[in-house]
Design an enzyme around this catalytic site. Structure first.
Site, short mmCIF file in Angstrom:
data_model
loop_
_atom_site.label_atom_id
_atom_site.label_comp_id
_atom_site.label_asym_id
_atom_site.label_seq_id
_atom_site.Cartn_x
_atom_site.Cartn_y
_atom_site.Cartn_z
N ALA A 69 4.25 2.45 37.57
CA ALA A 69 2.94 3.44 36.81
C ALA A 69 3.15 1.28 35.45
O ALA A 69 4.00 1.57 35.26
CB ALA A 69 3.32 4.14 36.16
N GLY A 82 5.83 4.46 41.11
CA GLY A 82 4.61 4.44 41.10
C GLY A 82 4.56 3.47 42.27
O GLY A 82 3.31 3.85 43.36
N GLU A 105 6.18 5.53 45.41
CA GLU A 105 5.06 6.51 45.52
C GLU A 105 3.65 6.32 45.81
O GLU A 105 3.56 7.08 47.35
CB GLU A 105 4.72 7.58 44.00
CG GLU A 105 5.98 8.42 44.28
CD GLU A 105 5.52 8.55 41.95
OE1 GLU A 105 5.52 7.48 41.26
OE2 GLU A 105 5.89 9.58 42.18
N GLU A 143 12.16 5.89 36.82
CA GLU A 143 11.93 6.70 36.07
C GLU A 143 12.74 7.81 35.26
O GLU A 143 12.67 7.60 34.12
CB GLU A 143 10.61 8.31 36.79
CG GLU A 143 9.41 7.41 36.98
CD GLU A 143 9.49 7.47 38.66
OE1 GLU A 143 10.56 6.92 38.95
OE2 GLU A 143 8.31 6.75 39.69
N1 T1G Z 1 4.44 -1.00 33.59
C1 T1G Z 1 3.74 -2.07 32.44
N2 T1G Z 1 4.89 -2.94 32.17
C2 T1G Z 1 5.78 -4.18 33.43
C3 T1G Z 1 6.27 -2.45 34.05
C4 T1G Z 1 5.61 -1.32 33.68
N3 T1G Z 1 6.32 -0.37 35.23
N4 T1G Z 1 7.51 -2.73 34.41
C5 T1G Z 1 7.73 -4.87 34.14
N5 T1G Z 1 6.46 -4.88 33.08
C6 T1G Z 1 6.74 -5.72 32.31
C7 T1G Z 1 7.57 -5.85 31.16
O1 T1G Z 1 7.54 -5.44 30.16
C8 T1G Z 1 7.40 -7.97 31.64
O2 T1G Z 1 6.44 -7.99 29.71
C9 T1G Z 1 6.94 -8.52 32.44
O3 T1G Z 1 7.09 -6.92 32.86
C10 T1G Z 1 8.24 -8.75 33.37
O4 T1G Z 1 9.29 -7.93 33.13
C11 T1G Z 1 4.21 7.47 37.90
C12 T1G Z 1 5.69 7.64 35.35
C13 T1G Z 1 9.85 -4.73 38.19
C14 T1G Z 1 12.85 -5.38 37.96
O5 T1G Z 1 10.38 1.75 35.02
O6 T1G Z 1 12.67 -2.37 35.92
O7 T1G Z 1 5.62 4.37 37.93
O8 T1G Z 1 7.58 -8.85 28.35
O9 T1G Z 1 11.25 -9.02 31.81
O10 T1G Z 1 13.42 -8.64 35.29
O11 T1G Z 1 5.70 8.65 38.79
O12 T1G Z 1 10.20 -5.19 34.97
O13 T1G Z 1 6.42 -9.92 29.93
O14 T1G Z 1 4.96 -9.20 28.22
O15 T1G Z 1 11.67 -6.60 33.17
O16 T1G Z 1 12.07 -9.67 36.92
C15 T1G Z 1 8.94 2.84 36.63
C16 T1G Z 1 10.40 -1.30 34.75
C17 T1G Z 1 7.60 3.05 35.93
C18 T1G Z 1 10.19 -0.34 36.41
C19 T1G Z 1 10.69 -6.90 37.06
N6 T1G Z 1 9.07 1.66 36.94
N7 T1G Z 1 9.96 -2.57 35.42
O17 T1G Z 1 12.06 -7.40 36.18
O18 T1G Z 1 10.74 -8.68 34.37
S1 T1G Z 1 7.16 4.96 35.60
C20 T1G Z 1 9.83 1.18 36.36
C21 T1G Z 1 11.61 -2.99 35.93
C22 T1G Z 1 6.69 5.43 37.63
C23 T1G Z 1 5.20 6.92 38.29
C24 T1G Z 1 5.83 6.93 37.06
C25 T1G Z 1 11.15 -4.72 35.72
C26 T1G Z 1 11.47 -5.01 37.20
P1 T1G Z 1 6.54 -8.91 29.47
P2 T1G Z 1 10.51 -7.78 32.89
P3 T1G Z 1 11.83 -9.10 35.74
#
Ligand code: T1G
Length: 702
Positions: free
Chosen positions: A61, A100, A103, A123
């Site tokens: 998400a 998400g 999911e 999450e």
């Molecule tokens: N939402 C918004 N922005 C995100 C994002 C996300 N989920 N993931 C990454 N970004 C942005 C990050 O801020 C950065 O922005 C750019 O993308 C590159 O990220 C409903 C509630 C995927 C392994 O927790 O683990 O889903 O700094 O530098 O090192 O049940 O990003 O460039 O402006 O980290 O190659 C669950 C979080 C969400 C994954 C890539 N998902 N992201 O790593 O790049 S909650 C996560 C990561 C959810 C559902 C629930 C990593 C990555 P900027 P980066 P990277």
């Protein structure tokens, strides 16, 4: 412009998502997905293939939307629509299908992907739980035990392992360019065998006895003490075994909202973005980093060896220099032991270990550093020694080579002044053990060139470190704040608290390790030696180091000598209170005319935490740190501050700066001393009802 492209290829409706950088499920993307599936419902396609452009399948998400009012369509609605499709839907994964994203894939009827892909439900790292069916569908597919571990651990799973547990149906051991054709073939295979939709939500509810959940809760108590999300994850998965799907999804939604609104999740979401922002240096946009293809490291001791491993493990050749062959051999042996431990722990295999060791070449000849792109000095923490080394590097290294010091405390500008190229000098302050700790303080000298700084920040990420920029001051960001924190801990001791009470108060609050135990771990002789080169004024209040110095003089250096403030079990290294230390503390209290009294845990926490906040505010207003979030990242990744409390500055904001300022004024009135001299910035923000975050936001706008 739609974030979803749709076309029919060989009778298969290809729904391609494109929402850079990670295809996060923003409101716009959720809406476009819903429209694409609605359009495909009645067209000639026989099956639908969900695939993503860019570097990864949906990574979750959109975290940045959680603090805003939810917008339709919700992710559960989109997921329900996909799962109810009367045409088979195939998800095609690459990169990291997380949260998400996974999911969404579980809503599809079949899942295929690249062998290099990873899937997971992280999450919990954001203080959340899967809120779009993950806690209900995953257990139906892989069973309760595996689902509990996957969701509460939050770690990504390699595709091959996911296939083995039935999470993926087909894995392609090929490159990203082949993913679409292979996925289309797989979709065609499903159509030809008339497999039809296969809904995870319709699989039988998973079963597990009540003891499964109670045992798992007990395990959680140990490893995620005081955290909300892990406990609620168990509740959600247990609901999957007791309620039909729709009811279970409602339960999951309620628990997800409870997590999303929690202070812990706000703190962890703050840390997620703060980590990424810390890697950016204001004003360096567009500056081209210098290439780094080879590194020289001076000093093969604990730090030098650990730093060498960081580069070798990232595939960057290292020339490791020591004064003589014997020291070099000792350093190399330590590196080999560390890599052997990493192999034993499954962090890498034997081939990778050999490759890393082969990347580290030892030498005792400075001439071997003449052509390297970067040299990192990790010699004895003495300014004159470091200046001599830098003067020699200046004569030896090629023009344009970056000269870095790993110093923890010395004045980087004084080190740079020993060379004719101060613009090539930067600080790279690693934390011990350097091959494990993620934090890297990148120290900008008065004359450090912008491209040198840009190189350091980029290189940090390349070797898997979390870079934070610091200006030059005694102790930079982390150690400067640690000094205040540690002094208060020592003062609590001499004033009446015991070592185990001080450590217990901080560890039960969430610190990874209490300050007294940290001192024993690092070695009490480090502070003792550092103080030998300071005058009385620089040393500060003698009551804050007299006990530690007395212990060192008795040969009690901490864990490494079997005893420090605590006595340590030789086997387990577990700590035990020592009556001898209690008597020594009493003696020192008498010597310094301190009347001892009883302490509450709350008072210990207040003094130690507010000492961090007040010093952090001074570091901010002096421009040593760029942002309050940078300070939070330093303290979480370098000093064990609980991430679910967001870091010292976030913690102060969440308490309210008016109250924090008033408490510090009270401590000043009670104790005096420059530690409690309120930071002017703190007073200013308290009076204007602002937060550190608001102040940083305001700064960013100028
Ligand atoms: N939402 C918004 N922005 C995100 C994002 C996300 N989920 N993931 C990454 N970004 C942005 C990050 O801020 C950065 O922005 C750019 O993308 C590159 O990220 C409903 C509630 C995927 C392994 O927790 O683990 O889903 O700094 O530098 O090192 O049940 O990003 O460039 O402006 O980290 O190659 C669950 C979080 C969400 C994954 C890539 N998902 N992201 O790593 O790049 S909650 C996560 C990561 C959810 C559902 C629930 C990593 C990555 P900027 P980066 P990277």
């Amino acid at each position: 412009m739609s974030l979803v492209h749709y076309e029919i290829r060989d009778g298969i409706g290809v729904i391609r998502l494109n929402n850079p950088p990670v295809n996060a499920l923003s409101t716009a993307l959720r809406r476009d997905i819903q429209e694409a599936f609605a359009a495909a419902r009645e067209d000639a396609s026989e099956a639908l293939l969900l695939i993503c452009d860019g570097r990864t399948f949906v990574a979750g998400a959109d975290i940045s939307e959680f603090d805003k009012p939810p917008q339709p369509p919700s992710l559960p609605e989109v997921i329900e629509q996909i799962e109810q499709s009367h045409k088979p839907v195939i998800a095609s994964l690459h990169g990291t299908a997380l949260g998400g994203g996974l999911e969404l894939a579980l809503a599809c009827h079949y899942r295929c992907g690249l062998a290099s892909a990873r899937v997971g439900l992280p999450e919990v790292k954001l203080g959340l739980l899967p809120g779009a069916g993950g806690t209900q569908r995953l257990p139906r597919l892989v069973g309760v035990e595996k689902a509990l571990k996957i969701i509460s651990g939050g770690k990504p799973i390699p595709a091959v392992e996911a296939e083995k547990m039935g999470l993926l149906d087909r894995v392609f051991d090929t490159g990203a360019a082949d993913l679409l054709p292979r996925a289309l073939e797989y979709a065609r295979e499903i159509i030809d065998r008339r497999a039809g939709p296969r809904r995870v939500g319709e699989l039988p509810a998973p079963s597990a006895g009540a003891e499964t959940f109670s045992q798992f809760r007990q395990q959680l108590d140990k490893r995620s003490r005081g955290q909300l999300a892990p406990q609620l994850i168990v509740d959600a998965v247990q609901a999957a075994t007791e309620q039909p799907l729709q009811r279970g999804l409602e339960t999951e939604r309620q628990l997800f909202v409870q997590c999303r609104e929690s202070d812990q999740s706000h703190a962890l979401r703050h840390v997620f973005f703060a980590e990424r922002e810390a890697a950016r240096v204001d004003g360096l946009e567009g500056v081209e980093p210098r290439p780094v293809h080879s590194v020289g490291i001076i000093g093969a001791g604990t730090m030098g060896g650990g730093i060498a491993m960081c580069f070798a493990s990232a595939g960057i050749p290292v020339t490791l220099l020591e004064m003589n062959g014997e020291a070099l051999e000792r350093g190399r042996a330590a590196i080999e032991r560390n890599y052997a431990t990493a192999v034993r722990r499954g962090k890498l295999d034997e081939v990778q270990k050999e490759r890393c060791l082969a990347a580290i070449r030892g030498t005792t000849d400075y001439g071997d550093l003449a052509q390297v792109d970067l040299v990192i000095e990790a010699v004895f923490e003495d300014l004159n020694v470091k200046r001599e080394v830098f003067a020699r590097l200046d004569r030896t290294c090629r023009p344009g080579a970056i000269l870095a010091s790993n110093t923890s405390y010395q004045d980087l500008d004084a080190i740079a002044a020993a060379t004719a190229r101060p613009y090539d000098v930067v600080g790279l302050h690693f934390f011990s053990p350097a091959n494990i700790m993620k934090l890297l303080e990148v120290v900008r000298g008065k004359r450090t060139a912008d491209d040198v700084l840009a190189t350091a920040m980029k290189l940090a990420k390349r070797i898997g470190k979390m870079p934070v920029l610091s200006g030059v001051c005694y102790g930079f960001i982390g150690n400067r704040m640690l000094r205040r924190y540690g002094s208060q801990a020592q003062l609590c001791l001499i004033e009446g608290a015991s070592p185990e009470q001080v450590d217990g108060a901080m560890e039960s609050w969430g610190m990874a390790m209490g300050p007294i135990a940290v001192g024993d771990l690092a070695g009490l002789d480090i502070g003792y030696r550092a103080r030998q080169s300071l005058d009385d004024e620089q040393k500060g209040d003698p009551r804050s180091y007299c006990i530690a110095d007395a212990l060192v003089e008795q040969g009690r250096l901490g864990q490494k000598s079997g005893a420090g403030f605590y006595r340590y079990d030789a086997e387990t290294r577990s700590r035990k209170p020592d009556p001898l230390v209690a008597s020594l503390i009493e003696e020192k209290a008498t010597e310094f005319d301190v009347v001892r009294r009883t302490f509450t845990d709350a008072e210990i926490r207040e003094r130690l935490l507010l000492a961090l906040v007040n010093e952090g505010a001074k570091i901010l207003e002096e421009g040593i740190a760029q942002r309050p979030g940078d300070i939070d990242v330093v303290y979480i990744y370098g000093y064990g501050f609980p991430a679910h409390r967001g870091g010292p500055m976030f913690y102060a904001d969440s308490r309210g700066l008016r109250g924090v300022y008033a408490a510090i004024c009270d401590l000043q009135a009670q104790y005096g001393g420059d530690c409690w001299e309120p930071a002017p910035l703190l007073r200013e923000l308290a009076e204007s009802e602002m937060t550190f975050a608001g102040w940083a936001e305001g700064n960013r706008q100028f």
